[in-house]
Design a protein around this motif. Structure first.
Motif, PDB file in Angstrom:
ATOM      1  N   ASN A  96     -14.195  -6.779  -9.356  1.00 51.93           N
ATOM      2  CA  ASN A  96     -15.317  -6.830  -7.927  1.00 51.93           C
ATOM      3  C   ASN A  96     -14.735  -6.053  -7.128  1.00 51.93           C
ATOM      4  N   ALA A  97     -13.321  -6.309  -6.827  1.00 53.63           N
ATOM      5  CA  ALA A  97     -13.054  -5.471  -5.781  1.00 53.63           C
ATOM      6  C   ALA A  97     -12.939  -3.851  -5.966  1.00 53.63           C
ATOM      7  N   VAL A  98     -12.549  -3.842  -7.287  1.00 54.85           N
ATOM      8  CA  VAL A  98     -12.484  -1.968  -7.783  1.00 54.85           C
ATOM      9  C   VAL A  98     -14.037  -1.569  -7.615  1.00 54.85           C
ATOM     10  N   HIS A  99     -14.811  -2.423  -8.221  1.00 57.53           N
ATOM     11  CA  HIS A  99     -16.329  -1.906  -8.365  1.00 57.53           C
ATOM     12  C   HIS A  99     -16.855  -1.671  -6.980  1.00 57.53           C
ATOM     13  N   VAL A 100     -16.424  -2.435  -5.952  1.00 57.82           N
ATOM     14  CA  VAL A 100     -17.140  -2.309  -4.608  1.00 57.82           C
ATOM     15  C   VAL A 100     -16.321  -1.255  -3.679  1.00 57.82           C
ATOM     16  N   LEU A 101     -14.954  -1.393  -3.898  1.00 58.47           N
ATOM     17  CA  LEU A 101     -14.234  -0.406  -3.039  1.00 58.47           C
ATOM     18  C   LEU A 101     -13.768   0.695  -3.507  1.00 58.47           C
ATOM     19  N   THR A 102     -14.128   1.273  -4.374  1.00 57.90           N
ATOM     20  CA  THR A 102     -14.036   2.756  -4.965  1.00 57.90           C
ATOM     21  C   THR A 102     -15.530   3.334  -4.962  1.00 57.90           C
ATOM     22  N   GLY A 103     -15.865   4.632  -5.088  1.00 54.84           N
ATOM     23  CA  GLY A 103     -16.543   5.483  -5.062  1.00 54.84           C
ATOM     24  C   GLY A 103     -17.117   5.952  -3.888  1.00 54.84           C
ATOM     25  N   GLN A 115     -10.755  -3.318   4.213  1.00 56.02           N
ATOM     26  CA  GLN A 115     -10.016  -4.587   4.126  1.00 56.02           C
ATOM     27  C   GLN A 115     -10.923  -5.998   4.373  1.00 56.02           C
ATOM     28  N   ARG A 116     -11.712  -5.948   5.165  1.00 55.83           N
ATOM     29  CA  ARG A 116     -12.598  -7.097   5.416  1.00 55.83           C
ATOM     30  C   ARG A 116     -13.429  -7.426   3.866  1.00 55.83           C
ATOM     31  N   ILE A 117     -13.759  -6.358   3.259  1.00 55.15           N
ATOM     32  CA  ILE A 117     -14.589  -6.664   2.070  1.00 55.15           C
ATOM     33  C   ILE A 117     -13.611  -7.185   1.021  1.00 55.15           C
ATOM     34  N   MET A 118     -12.340  -6.564   0.866  1.00 56.18           N
ATOM     35  CA  MET A 118     -11.282  -7.142   0.113  1.00 56.18           C
ATOM     36  C   MET A 118     -10.944  -8.503   0.296  1.00 56.18           C
ATOM     37  N   GLN A 119     -11.051  -9.034   1.435  1.00 54.48           N
ATOM     38  CA  GLN A 119     -10.847 -10.301   1.626  1.00 54.48           C
ATOM     39  C   GLN A 119     -12.050 -11.198   1.315  1.00 54.48           C
ATOM     40  N   LEU A 120     -13.037 -10.439   1.343  1.00 56.06           N
ATOM     41  CA  LEU A 120     -14.108 -11.475   0.655  1.00 56.06           C
ATOM     42  C   LEU A 120     -14.123 -11.693  -0.824  1.00 56.06           C
ATOM     43  N   VAL A 121     -13.966 -10.496  -1.451  1.00 52.76           N
ATOM     44  CA  VAL A 121     -14.064 -10.680  -2.969  1.00 52.76           C
ATOM     45  C   VAL A 121     -12.714 -11.093  -3.657  1.00 52.76           C
ATOM     46  N   LEU A 122     -11.456 -10.940  -2.904  1.00 53.23           N
ATOM     47  CA  LEU A 122     -10.250 -11.538  -3.423  1.00 53.23           C
ATOM     48  C   LEU A 122      -9.779 -12.520  -2.626  1.00 53.23           C
ATOM     49  N   ARG A 123     -10.611 -13.557  -2.517  1.00 51.32           N
ATOM     50  CA  ARG A 123     -10.243 -14.723  -1.714  1.00 51.32           C
ATOM     51  C   ARG A 123      -9.641 -15.641  -2.941  1.00 51.32           C
ATOM     52  N   GLU A 124      -8.444 -16.326  -2.196  1.00 50.66           N
ATOM     53  CA  GLU A 124      -7.693 -17.281  -2.975  1.00 50.66           C
ATOM     54  C   GLU A 124      -8.716 -18.262  -3.448  1.00 50.66           C
TER      55      GLU A 124
END
Length: 316
Positions: free
Chosen positions: A279-286, A303-312
């Motif tokens: 999910n993170a790769v799909h959203v954060l690249t391109g 970084q804020r988007i990554m914290q959303l999709v890579l939440r523990e």
């Protein structure tokens, strides 16, 4: 693989093109068997389970590809559609074998009266495990997903059925007709059941998945071939990402940064799933990805988007 601010938050209606979803969120769902990369040792474990006619118990973190194993095996060996039994704390062995609508049959009898045919077949259908045990030209493939979510007694309840490969439907054992055609799980096929006995001819290929959240009785474990998914590495995750997404040279640096952060967080003891990384790769690249470098501490848009999709996963 793009990111667009579809929702602005101003309450004004607008026409918005949402673009293409990630490949794994296309519906109807596409089979992932051609994209799955078996980790070391898994092929041997599958072949041992097939040769010994034993269930394969696969343990690993969420999103590690445990349930995809059976899709690949079923496709390669032409075992047909995978039967699925998703386990919850309320799951019972009886429901997995067959379902009987006693109230529906009583209601039908009252409507039809004494002249009715009292056909029991419409009120019975096989469960996923019962369907897997029906006689067939080829063994069926059955996924018992997240068995560690079950009631404490369910693994022990399974032992007799897994050992004998047969079970009885009491409602048919005492029914007036010796042969009743009962609908399969997830199909309109209605194979015959004779005198209420279901006996497999060739033991099904069964994969049971576990997130490692509980221990199982030794009597249950010794009847399984067991395999534990290895901890993901940077290289193995690169292969997973490449199998699901087309990564060009310009994106490779950002993708590698995400993978390294993901591995570092796993090493620190965080609970994360591989599909979160995708999910993170799909959203954060391109081209239209959120702006800013993805780092461990910089509060950029990315970084804020990554914290959303890579939440523990162990936190709410």
């Amino acid at each position: 693989m793009t990111w667009n601010p579809f929702y602005v938050g101003d309450g004004n209606p607008r026409d918005v093109e949402l673009g293409d979803p990630p490949p794994w969120r296309n519906f109807p769902r596409e089979a992932l068997h051609q994209k799955f990369q078996p980790p070391p040792g898994l092929i041997e474990a599958v072949n041992a389970a097939l040769a010994l006619r034993r269930p394969l118990l696969v343990t690993g973190a969420p999103g590690a590809g445990k349930s995809t194993v059976i899709e690949q095996v079923a496709a390669e060996l032409k075992l047909g559609n995978v039967l699925r039994w998703h386990i919850t704390s309320r799951s019972t062995l009886a429901d997995a074998l067959y379902r009987y609508d006693a109230l529906g049959r009583i209601h039908a009898q009252r409507l039809e009266g004494a002249s009715g045919s009292d056909n029991i077949a419409p009120f019975l259908h096989m469960g996923p495990l019962g369907t897997a045990l029906l006689p067939a030209k080829r063994p069926r493939a059955l996924l018992i997903d997240e068995i560690d979510k079950s009631d404490l007694d369910l693994p022990s309840d399974l032992l007799d059925v897994l050992e004998r490969g047969e079970f009885e439907i009491p409602e048919l054992a005492r029914y007036r007709d010796d042969v009743v055609h009962v609908r399969e799980w997830g199909s309109e096929a209605r194979p015959p059941v004779t005198k209420g006995r279901v006996q497999c001819v060739d033991f099904p290929f069964i994969v049971m998945t576990s997130n490692g959240e509980r221990d199982f009785p030794s009597a249950f474990l010794r009847r399984c071939i067991r395999y534990t998914m290895p901890t993901p590495t940077v290289e193995s995750l690169r292969q997973v990402v490449a199998a699901h997404l087309e990564i060009n040279e310009e994106q490779s640096h950002s993708v590698d940064s995400l993978i390294k952060i993901f591995v570092e967080r796993l090493a620190a003891g965080e609970s994360l799933a591989v599909d979160q990384l995708l999910n993170a790769v799909h959203v954060l690249t391109g081209v239209a990805a959120p702006k800013g470098e993805v780092t461990q501490n910089e509060q950029s848009d990315a970084q804020r988007i990554m914290q959303l999709v890579l939440r523990e996963l162990s936190h709410a």
